[in-house]
Motif scaffolding. Structure first.
Motif, PDB file in Angstrom:
ATOM      1  N   LYS A   1       1.008  -1.140   0.072  1.00  0.00           N
ATOM      2  CA  LYS A   1       0.019  -0.047  -0.147  1.00  0.00           C
ATOM      3  C   LYS A   1       0.902   1.319   0.049  1.00  0.00           C
TER       4      LYS A   1
ATOM      5  N   SER B   1     -10.584 -14.375  -3.666  1.00  0.00           N
ATOM      6  CA  SER B   1     -10.257 -13.471  -2.506  1.00  0.00           C
ATOM      7  C   SER B   1      -8.726 -13.511  -2.252  1.00  0.00           C
TER       8      SER B   1
ATOM      9  N   TYR C   1      -6.124 -10.178  -2.549  1.00  0.00           N
ATOM     10  CA  TYR C   1      -5.040  -9.866  -1.327  1.00  0.00           C
ATOM     11  C   TYR C   1      -3.744  -9.809  -1.866  1.00  0.00           C
TER      12      TYR C   1
ATOM     13  N   TYR D   1      -5.134  -5.549  -3.043  1.00  0.00           N
ATOM     14  CA  TYR D   1      -6.706  -5.055  -2.844  1.00  0.00           C
ATOM     15  C   TYR D   1      -7.130  -5.694  -1.486  1.00  0.00           C
ATOM     16  N   SER D   2      -7.885  -4.990  -0.773  1.00  0.00           N
ATOM     17  CA  SER D   2      -8.417  -5.492   0.510  1.00  0.00           C
ATOM     18  C   SER D   2     -10.017  -5.307   0.319  1.00  0.00           C
ATOM     19  N   ASP D   3     -10.750  -4.445  -0.690  1.00  0.00           N
ATOM     20  CA  ASP D   3     -11.971  -4.535  -0.731  1.00  0.00           C
ATOM     21  C   ASP D   3     -12.507  -5.191  -2.195  1.00  0.00           C
TER      22      ASP D   3
END
Length: 322
Positions: free
Chosen positions: A233, A286, A290, A294-296
């Motif tokens: 990030k 999923s 990650y 991305y986390s959303d």
């Protein structure tokens, strides 16, 4: 009957040229099956009577040369099978004739890299067009006044049609058959050649490798950092501080060099990594989300579909391991 001139280019891509010719001839077969006369008269038109390909392995003879065709209804420009700069130069003699025919009301269709020949006439200036996704950078540099739509499969603008990749240009031929003849004829041809008429984009086929064919070394350094560290990030402000540039300067130079904003570039790098994981691993969507930063899940799905044309699940179902 509509007269169609398929250009017999020097170093022509035989496969694409034959896709166009056979597609139109199959439309004539549809006509005959329904008790009607041929709709297309298809001819190969060249600068010279014949063209030798692959060091003489193939010789293709033109039905007519340019000086023998005073009027035609549709010109189809297939791609060349060689270096594009040489391809444009070696086929320069077609350009005045193409322009002259267009001014008389002739329509023009370019297939895949045939857009480079068409672009060289100047007729694409200010118009929407497509070519193969891999050649978009070179096309933009050579023809900056066009409205290139790299994600689209085909365009239709003022009697000028353009199609994407060499084999997917078959979709453009189906489009032409439907527009000139009928939807029934196009559906018949799609079934004969097993071509999906529903496709309208080449997004899912694009392989993003990063636009590094520019001379801004500092921007290349930023690109390389993003490509190495995309799962982490980090913000645009972080990159500005790291590379000692103001945000305005970095954004401006990055966009000019790559054609993408920094955010777009990071998104595309992440999506490309996700695509590779979806193709080659048994990880869940999923887990891959990650892995690429991305986390959303909603944001990931939206960005993935933006650049691939499919949802992550659709992409995994189509290209993933069985």
């Amino acid at each position: 009957m509509k007269h169609v001139s398929i250009l017999l280019l020097d170093h022509v891509n035989i496969g694409s040229m034959e896709n166009a010719r056979l597609g139109l001839l199959e439309a004539n077969t549809f006509q005959k099956l329904n008790g009607m006369e041929d709709y297309f008269k298809v001819e190969l038109v060249g600068i010279r009577p014949e063209v030798n390909l692959y060091n003489g392995a193939f010789t293709i003879r033109a039905d007519k040369t340019l000086d023998q065709v005073s009027n035609t209804d549709l010109i189809i420009i297939p791609p060349v099978q060689q270096d594009l700069a040489s391809g444009i130069q070696d086929n320069e003699a077609f350009c005045p004739w193409i322009k002259e025919q267009y001014e008389k009301g002739t329509e023009i269709a370019s297939l895949c890299l045939g857009a480079f020949i068409l672009g060289n006439t100047g007729l694409l200036n200010g118009r929407k067009c497509v070519t193969h996704w891999k050649a978009t950078g070179q096309f933009k540099r050579l023809f900056p006044d066009t409205q290139l739509l790299p994600d689209k499969l085909l365009t239709d603008d003022a009697g000028i049609y353009t199609g994407g990749g060499a084999f997917s240009s078959a979709n453009l031929i189906l489009y032409v058959i439907e527009k000139y003849l009928s939807r029934e004829a196009a559906i018949y041809c799609s079934k004969i050649f097993q071509i999906d008429m529903g496709r309208n984009a080449q997004s899912e086929f694009i392989i993003f490798t990063g636009q590094k064919d520019h001379s801004d070394d500092q921007v290349k350094t930023v690109q390389e950092y993003v490509e190495r560290n995309f799962p982490e990030k980090f913000s645009v402000e972080f990159l500005c501080e790291k590379f000692f540039l103001s945000r305005r300067t970095l954004e401006r130079r990055f966009k000019y060099a790559t054609g993408n904003t920094l955010l777009e570039y990071l998104q595309r790098v992440r999506v490309e990594a996700a695509k590779r994981n979806l193709e080659k691993t048994n990880k869940t969507v999923s887990e891959i989300m990650y892995d690429v930063g991305y986390s959303d899940s909603k944001s990931f799905r939206e960005v993935f579909k933006k650049y691939s044309g499919l949802s992550p699940l659709e992409y995994k179902s189509k290209y993933g391991l069985n």
